[in-house]
Each structure stands twice: as C-alpha cells, then as structure tokens.
Motif scaffolding. Sequence first.
Motif, PDB file in Angstrom:
ATOM      1  N   GLY A  83       0.846  -1.199   0.000  1.00 14.44           N
ATOM      2  CA  GLY A  83       0.000   0.000   0.000  1.00 14.44           C
ATOM      3  C   GLY A  83       0.879   1.246   0.000  1.00 14.44           C
ATOM      4  N   GLY A 108      -0.706   7.671   0.997  1.00 15.97           N
ATOM      5  CA  GLY A 108      -0.987   7.786   2.425  1.00 15.97           C
ATOM      6  C   GLY A 108       0.090   7.259   3.365  1.00 15.97           C
ATOM      7  N   ILE A 109      -0.344   6.423   4.312  1.00 17.17           N
ATOM      8  CA  ILE A 109       0.553   5.936   5.370  1.00 17.17           C
ATOM      9  C   ILE A 109       1.683   5.082   4.791  1.00 17.17           C
ATOM     10  CG2 ILE A 109       0.661   4.432   7.409  1.00 17.17           C
ATOM     11  CD1 ILE A 109      -2.301   5.311   7.961  1.00 17.17           C
ATOM     12  N   ARG A 162      -1.173  -2.118  -5.547  1.00 19.53           N
ATOM     13  CA  ARG A 162      -1.873  -2.575  -6.757  1.00 19.53           C
ATOM     14  C   ARG A 162      -1.835  -1.471  -7.805  1.00 19.53           C
ATOM     15  NH1 ARG A 162      -8.097  -2.601  -4.527  1.00 19.53           N
ATOM     16  NH2 ARG A 162      -8.131  -0.412  -3.992  1.00 19.53           N
ATOM     17  N   ASP A 163      -1.576  -0.248  -7.370  1.00 19.94           N
ATOM     18  CA  ASP A 163      -1.352   0.869  -8.282  1.00 19.94           C
ATOM     19  C   ASP A 163       0.148   0.880  -8.625  1.00 19.94           C
ATOM     20  OD1 ASP A 163      -0.736   3.300  -9.379  1.00 19.94           O
ATOM     21  OD2 ASP A 163      -1.497   4.515  -7.707  1.00 19.94           O
ATOM     22  N   VAL A 202       1.448  -5.266  -7.238  1.00 17.98           N
ATOM     23  CA  VAL A 202       0.877  -6.538  -6.768  1.00 17.98           C
ATOM     24  C   VAL A 202      -0.400  -6.243  -5.978  1.00 17.98           C
ATOM     25  CG1 VAL A 202       1.209  -8.519  -5.229  1.00 17.98           C
ATOM     26  CG2 VAL A 202       3.102  -7.762  -6.637  1.00 17.98           C
ATOM     27  N   ASP A 203      -1.404  -7.112  -6.162  1.00 15.19           N
ATOM     28  CA  ASP A 203      -2.609  -7.047  -5.340  1.00 15.19           C
ATOM     29  C   ASP A 203      -2.361  -7.964  -4.141  1.00 15.19           C
ATOM     30  OD1 ASP A 203      -5.046  -7.506  -4.146  1.00 15.19           O
ATOM     31  OD2 ASP A 203      -6.161  -7.568  -6.043  1.00 15.19           O
ATOM     32  N   THR A 218      -0.556  -2.874   9.720  1.00 15.61           N
ATOM     33  CA  THR A 218      -1.368  -1.693   9.989  1.00 15.61           C
ATOM     34  C   THR A 218      -2.789  -2.159  10.304  1.00 15.61           C
ATOM     35  OG1 THR A 218      -0.054  -0.479   8.400  1.00 15.61           O
ATOM     36  CG2 THR A 218      -2.048   0.589   9.181  1.00 15.61           C
ATOM     37  N   ALA A 219      -3.146  -2.069  11.583  1.00 15.12           N
ATOM     38  CA  ALA A 219      -4.538  -2.348  11.973  1.00 15.12           C
ATOM     39  C   ALA A 219      -5.240  -0.995  12.001  1.00 15.12           C
ATOM     40  CB  ALA A 219      -4.567  -3.047  13.320  1.00 15.12           C
ATOM     41  N   LYS A 272      -9.952  -5.347  11.001  1.00 11.49           N
ATOM     42  CA  LYS A 272      -8.818  -4.771  11.744  1.00 11.49           C
ATOM     43  C   LYS A 272      -8.631  -5.464  13.102  1.00 11.49           C
ATOM     44  CE  LYS A 272      -7.476  -1.821   8.663  1.00 11.49           C
ATOM     45  NZ  LYS A 272      -6.183  -2.023   7.979  1.00 11.49           N
ATOM     46  N   PRO A 296      -3.855   3.399  14.013  1.00 11.49           N
ATOM     47  CA  PRO A 296      -4.094   4.835  13.888  1.00 11.49           C
ATOM     48  C   PRO A 296      -5.570   5.164  14.065  1.00 11.49           C
ATOM     49  CG  PRO A 296      -3.064   3.889  11.901  1.00 11.49           C
ATOM     50  CD  PRO A 296      -3.592   2.764  12.713  1.00 11.49           C
TER      51      PRO A 296
END
Length: 595
Positions: free
Chosen positions: A334, A338-339, A359-360, A384-385, A463-464, A482, A508
């Motif tokens: 990811g 963002g994070i 995935r992007d 990758v997804d 990351t939860a 989560k 977060p």
Amino acid sequence: MSGGLLKGARERWVRTGGVELCVAELGDSERPTVFLVHGYPDSKEVWSEVAVRLAEHFHVVLYDVRGHGRSTAPTPLRGGFTLEKLTDDFLAVADAVSPDGPVHLVGHDWGSVQAWEFTTVERTRGRIASFTSISGPSLDHFGHWIKKRMTRPTPRKVGQLLGQGAKSWYVYMLHTPVLPELAWRGPLGKQWPRLLARVEKVPAGGYPTPSLPSDAAHGAWLYRDNVRARLSRPRADAHAHAPVQLITPTGDMFLSPKLYDDLEQWVPSVTRRTVAAKHWVPRTRPDQLAAWIGQFVRSVETPADKALAVPAKRGKRADAYAQRFAGQLVLVTGAASGIGRATAFAFAEAGARVVAVDRDGEGASRTAELAALIGAPEAWGEQVDVSDEAAMEKLAEKVAAEYGIVDVLVNNAGIGLSGSFFATTSEDWKKVLDVNLWGVIHGCRIFGAQMAERGQGGHIVNTASAAAYQPSKALPAYSTSKAAVLMLSECLRAELAGQGIGVSAICPGFVNTNITATARFAGVDAEEEKRRQKRTSRLYGLRNYPPEKVADAILGAVLTNRAVVPVTPEARGAHLLSRFTPKALRAIARLEPPV
Ligand code: NAD
C-alpha cells in the motif's frame, strides 16, 4: 587449504614473539584486505559465516589469537597476553598478508578490545584503514568512562556504573585463579554449545569448534593480563587514527550501550549502527554484519560513497533510525499513497533499501523513485494485489532472488468500507476481508516464512486501526477485519518471539489520506456514496493528522519492538477506554456516524 567451517581458505603460519599463529585467507588478495579478529572464548571460526559473505568482494584474513584455535600459546601464560604482545601479533600477520597496504580491521568481543588498542597506538599508524568494533570497548576509553562517573557522581551516572558492573560479573570470575580453567576444561566447556544455542540462539553446525575448552582456559589471561591494569591507569592519548564503525547489539548481556556515550571524544569519525540481537552477532546476524562491514570498507576505499557511511548530523530520533535501518531491506505494501508512502519515505530517509508494493503500479514506482532521491541506496516499485496469494508468492520469490530477504515487512495495504451490518453484502465483506485481512495473512505467511527460515531476525508491522478495539455500528466489516489483524499480530508475535522476529500492530485513528476518497459506503447509491466520501474527506482534512506521524510511529515500533501502538490522541484515548471502561466505548459505538 583448510576444511571445516572455513572450507577452501588458504592457510599459512606466522611466527612472532615465541608463538606460531594460524592464519586463514579467503577471496582475491588483490582486493582491499579485511581482518576479522575473534573474541573470547572463541577461535577464528566464529567469523566463518561473515567471512564467506565478505570474500565475494574482499580479501578476508582471519587468525587464531595466540593460545586459541590452532595458534600456539605463549610460555609462561602469565604476561603472555598483554595488549602490547597482541599488537605485535597483529602487525606480524598484517605484514605477512598485506605488506603494501593498510587493512580494514573488524573485531568482535575481545577481538574488538584488542583492535581498539591496535587502532589507538602510534606504531600501527598507516597500517589500519578502518575499524569496525562490535561488542568490545577500548579498555582505555572504558577506564576513563568509569573515572568520569566516579569523580562527580550523579544518580544517573551511578546507575550507569552499577548497570555495567552487573553485566561484568564474568570479568570478576575470570580473575580468580585456576577455577575458570577447571570449569572450562570440565562441565562448562561441555555445556557451552548448548548454552549458546539456548540463550543466544546460536545455530548449531560445527561451531563452537572442539578447541573451545583450551581457548577459554588460555583466554582467561586476556583478562588477567590487561583488565585491572588498564582500567586503573587508562592511557590519556587513546585516540583512534582511523575511522570507526561501531555496531552495538541492543540485547548484549555483557555490555551496556551507554559505554559508548563519550566515544566521539576519542574518534574523529564514528558511524554508529545498532542491531536488535544478543552478543554473538557474527553467528546470529552474518548478513547484516557483512552488509555493514562491506559498506563501511567501500566508503573508506571510495570516498564518493562516504555519504552512505557517515550520515549527516540530524535529530536524535533520526540518528537512531539511521543507526538501525541503514542498508536494511524494507518492504511496504500500500506504498503508493498515504501511510504506506510516508512509511516508505521514512525508511528511505534512514538509509534503508525499499520495496514499494501497491496494486497501483505507477504509484508504487513513483514512491520508489522518490525514496531513492530521499536517501534509499536502492528502491523498487512492484505492482501486486496483496489479496492475490499467487501474486504474493511470486513477489516473494522475486524479492528474495533479486533484492534479498526482507528485514522489515510492513503489511499496510487496506481499504475502507462503511455501512451498517445489514447494508453490508457478503460481496462487500469478502472484498474488505480479502484485502485487509487476507493481504496481511499472505504477507506474514509468505515473507514471514522467509524471515524465519533465514534465522537472522527481522520485524513485521501490520497496519490495523483504532477500529480494531473501538466498536462502531457504522463500520462492522472494516472493524472486524482490523480486529482480526490485531489478534493475528499478537499471536504471531508470540510465535516468532523465540526467533528474534518482532511483530507490531499499528492502530491509527483518523489520518488525512486518500482512504476517505476511495472508501466504499454500503447500502447507498453512487451519488450518495460520492457525497459521503466528500464529507468524510473534509472531516479528515479538518482533523488533519499527517500520515508522516504514523510512519514515525511505525519506525519507532520496530526500533523498540512494541506490540500494539495506538497512534493519534483519539486512538490512544480509545485504547485506554477499551482497557478500563469498555462500557463507555460501547456507548460511543451506538452513535450515528457523522456522514
Ligand atoms: P490510502 O488509500 O491513502 O492508501 C492505501 C494504499 O493501499 C493505496 O495506495 C491503495 O492503492 C493500496 N491498496 C489497496 N488495496 C490494495 C491491494 N489489494 N493490494 C495492494 N495495494 C492495495 O489509505 P491509508 O490511510 O494510507 O491506509 C493505509 C492503511 O492504514 C490501511 O490498512 C488502512 O486501513 C489503515 N488505516 C488508515 C486510517 C486513516 O485514517 N487513514 C486509520 C486507521 C488505519
């Protein structure tokens, strides 16, 4: 040619000061020479794993210290192990294997203690190009460190003295006559391999060598001939005449990291590194040591690489990150936004090598390009997804083959989904669980297995979210995913604790990222969904908590191996409520969401 742990090494004998030293060489002798000096109770074979890695790029030289391994012992033993005599030995070996150029010294434990002497006495000037010190201080620096804390004691200084004093119990034991020899040649010598395996997690496989009992018995004189004399009358001019890299294992049971607080006064240029491990790092962390030694040697040989080795002065926190993460391989999922993106950048700033996965694909590549500009020595983008198990398997194979085994894995990719339980279709559930939970499971299972199999430690961050412990009638699927990530992290942490692999769950609260613009709202039409996304984005924008702060919490969590890390004040508040007054959280869970 030698067999055993140093298979294929070229062997020679060097006669000096009444002893014969057994010397082994690996790698091309035209390349820069790296000298590996072993500690106590050891022989040169302690370096075998590091030596074979370094031999791909350098001329590697190891020798059994007098009285150890296959080198002969001085007679009499008393007075035969002074630092002056050990310096004579070093110079004799250096003259034999590298007569024309200076050598790069590396010492572990007593190997480092003696190498400090070599690096700080006048007669070796010009023979040492650099020194990497691991778990062994200069007795002179140590002597001054003690004096400074005794002359004007403050509670903090006394605490430091007592702390190191407690870790030095074995030094007092070794000063007693005869008993250590009896113990080492008897039960202790027999038990030692088992103790190393149990306490230090040193893998078996030919180490320690059968010479251990006599190495340990002879080596007791290293302490008796030097420690008391030097600590009570430390040299005032023990300044290093070569650049020094200091590698400190943070879990060393024999040495306090505080010992090195005053080092800058003795060394013109220090590169500090920390490794989350115990004392015997040449056996337990050979990849990391070989990487740092190689990088440091290259930085001295090729001054253009200097920027890599000696980071510019920055804040204390940034220094701590650079000391720990420089050169490590970090994979973040990811990472296009963002994070994840902020985390990739934070590791890059600390000098880590970064694999940005998303995935992007374009976004991942952009993150990698910027990471390289910010400070990552190498960075790659991978499309990758994370919910696709086969694709994750393929990614792991590629990463292992081309970039190496991941040291820090950050399973961060996630998607948002709002909507009441009955508005959430099973298709919605599937999508959220596929990415938020299965993505994390695949990451932990596939990359975690590689980490565990390598057996050299590592860290996994998942990351939860604060939603993991804060129920809400508006987020049943997201919160469930989560909560599962949080529990998975706790279970895995327990499972991997014995293997030096830490696991952290990051939780977060509201963070200003793209997630609000892409989060789905179940049970409403497209127009209403757009309206809600906009409104949530505006609210998160007003809250304006930056993803960089979450990234900082992630690096901090790895550094200190924290289990659960709530980030943002509301996440910390909810965490406290969940522990002490869960009723209050249940009441909040019933409120209508502000969308
Ligand atoms: P973001 O939307 O800015 O970034 C998420 C990234 O993950 C995107 O680049 C997206 O393309 C990628 N991604 C999504 N699904 C993927 C998949 N299947 N495979 C690979 N990549 C995928 O969101 P963010 O806020 O940075 O979220 C990061 C993590 O933080 C998520 O797990 C999220 O649940 C969690 N989180 C966010 C907040 C917040 O307020 N932003 C709060 C708590 C937890």
